[in-house]
Scaffold this motif. Structure first.
Motif, PDB file in Angstrom:
ATOM      1  N   LYS A   1     113.592 -67.236 -44.106  1.00 16.46           N
ATOM      2  CA  LYS A   1     113.465 -68.324 -45.064  1.00 16.46           C
ATOM      3  C   LYS A   1     114.233 -69.550 -44.560  1.00 16.46           C
ATOM      4  N   ILE A   2     113.762 -70.725 -44.943  1.00 20.09           N
ATOM      5  CA  ILE A   2     114.449 -71.951 -44.519  1.00 20.09           C
ATOM      6  C   ILE A   2     115.828 -72.050 -45.157  1.00 20.09           C
ATOM      7  N   SER A   3     115.975 -71.495 -46.367  1.00 16.07           N
ATOM      8  CA  SER A   3     117.279 -71.507 -47.040  1.00 16.07           C
ATOM      9  C   SER A   3     118.301 -70.697 -46.256  1.00 16.07           C
ATOM     10  N   GLU A   4     117.866 -69.584 -45.652  1.00 11.65           N
ATOM     11  CA  GLU A   4     118.772 -68.767 -44.841  1.00 11.65           C
ATOM     12  C   GLU A   4     119.187 -69.525 -43.582  1.00 11.65           C
TER      13      GLU A   4
ATOM     14  N   ASP B   1     109.231 -72.041 -36.581  1.00 14.14           N
ATOM     15  CA  ASP B   1     108.607 -71.602 -35.341  1.00 14.14           C
ATOM     16  C   ASP B   1     107.160 -71.239 -35.663  1.00 14.14           C
ATOM     17  N   GLU B   2     106.236 -72.084 -35.228  1.00 14.74           N
ATOM     18  CA  GLU B   2     104.826 -71.900 -35.582  1.00 14.74           C
ATOM     19  C   GLU B   2     104.241 -70.610 -35.010  1.00 14.74           C
ATOM     20  N   LYS B   3     104.867 -70.055 -33.961  1.00 12.71           N
ATOM     21  CA  LYS B   3     104.331 -68.852 -33.336  1.00 12.71           C
ATOM     22  C   LYS B   3     104.515 -67.607 -34.202  1.00 12.71           C
ATOM     23  N   ASN B   4     105.711 -67.494 -34.811  1.00 18.86           N
ATOM     24  CA  ASN B   4     105.976 -66.282 -35.590  1.00 18.86           C
ATOM     25  C   ASN B   4     106.303 -66.543 -37.058  1.00 18.86           C
ATOM     26  N   GLY B   5     106.340 -67.823 -37.455  1.00 21.74           N
ATOM     27  CA  GLY B   5     106.559 -68.154 -38.855  1.00 21.74           C
ATOM     28  C   GLY B   5     107.998 -68.094 -39.329  1.00 21.74           C
TER      29      GLY B   5
END
Length: 373
Positions: free
Chosen positions: A38-41, A8-12
């Motif tokens: 994290k993407i892993s999560e 989500d580019e708005k909040n990272g």
């Protein structure tokens, strides 16, 4: 069941969306999970939810068939993270080979011995190079299964794929090549120009298929390689060279220049009669209908010409090797040969044609004998 973690580019943070069948009114039901740091999560949560949603299709709780997982991998990784040509190649390998042979095995119960048996069976009908490629695709898919927490380990790492053998290079002498070109002109006139061009330039099949008239300069008698056309799983892919790379220019021989000028005249005449629908991609080498030349059709045309000429069997790519060999034996500087072939470094050329070292050195010694007393 589509989905793959996205940022989500708005909040990272990361999120994912999974399809979960249909609602009572028949509309598609989607489940969205957000807020992962994290993407892993995000991957782990998506994998867990996906298992829960798929449980009704599984024989055992929290287990899925390898065939089901490969479909999931194609949909959620391959289609969104690889180039279209790569995606088509992966899909063909999975649908044609991996799934028919291994789809009935539970993902969690897959063993290295299953893969070893698969490799053994496939080697009966496929080359070691092809089977090794299957191994790499499956190993990548299983690595992603670990990231998604479907499995704990990649059993492909314990399997031993066959070691590919280097394909033997077959080349023609000048006399053999001239006989081939003469025969091809008589027996397969539609494909003769592309066979002729391969012998005169050393270009790859994909480069010749993708060559457009826009990239032919008759004033300087050069052609420029700015794209290739390749085929995978019945589809054609246009592959432009990276913008950071300079297009390779290949000088035409006098005879090839004459042939291409005739081709251009014929092309323009046909387009004036048939309109813009003829040869819409403006290709130099196209079939009689103005469409892309299928790689398999070109190879079959070459085989017909070889058979009629009574010549030893070679691949289309061996025309490229013949071109290079003739130049090197004529004592043309390897740097020039390397540039014509489009090798990234001259060392690639030297390594590829290292078997010519003795004959080239003999030419050099003969030259010295004439000069030195």
């Amino acid at each position: 069941m589509a989905g793959y973690p996205k940022k989500d580019e708005k909040n990272g943070t990361y999120y994912f969306v999974l399809e979960a069948g249909k609602n009572a009114n028949g509309s598609r039901k989607r489940i969205k999970r957000t807020g992962f740091k994290k993407i892993s999560e995000s991957k782990a949560a998506m994998a867990k939810l996906m298992l829960e949603l798929k449980s009704g299709q599984l024989q055992k709780e929290n287990k899925m068939y390898l065939g089901d997982y490969l479909d999931y991998w194609l949909e959620n990784y391959v289609k969104t993270n690889t180039k279209p040509k790569t995606a088509a190649e992966y899909e063909k390998i999975i649908k044609t080979h991996l799934q028919p042979a291994l789809k009935h095995i539970m993902l969690s119960e897959l063993k290295s011995t299953h893969l070893q048996s698969y490799y053994k069976e496939k080697l009966i009908v496929l080359s070691a190079q092809s089977v090794t490629h299957h191994h790499r695709v499956l190993s990548k898919a299983l690595n992603d299964a670990i990231d998604w927490e479907f499995i704990d380990r990649n059993v492909a790492k314990g399997a031993k794929p066959p070691k590919p053998t280097k394909r033997e290079m077959n080349t023609y002498t000048v006399e053999q090549l001239n006989l081939l070109l003469k025969t091809a002109k008589e027996k397969t006139p539609v494909f003769f120009p592309i066979i002729y061009a391969a012998a005169h330039t050393g270009m790859r099949k994909s480069e010749l298929i993708g060559l457009t008239w826009k990239n032919v300069d008759f004033k300087t008698e050069k052609i420029y390689i700015r794209q290739t056309i390749t085929e995978a799983n019945g589809k054609y892919f246009f592959n432009p060279i990276p913008k950071s790379e300079k297009p390779r220019g290949v000088k035409l021989t006098a005879e090839l220049s004459k042939l291409m000028q005739k081709l251009k005249e014929n092309h323009d005449n046909r387009r004036n009669i048939l309109g813009e629908t003829f040869n819409p991609h403006n290709l130099v080498f196209c079939n009689s209908k103005g469409n892309i030349m299928a790689p398999s059709e070109i190879s079959r045309a070459l085989k017909r010409a070889l058979k009629s000429a009574g010549l030893p069997d070679i691949r289309f790519h061996d025309l490229r090797h013949s071109h290079a060999t003739i130049l090197l034996k004529a004592n043309v500087h390897p740097k020039i040969v390397s540039a014509r072939l489009g090798h990234s470094k001259i060392q690639v050329t030297m390594d590829t044609y290292s078997h010519l070292t003795d004959s080239i050195e003999a030419i050099a010694v003969d030259y010295l004998d004439e000069l030195l007393e």
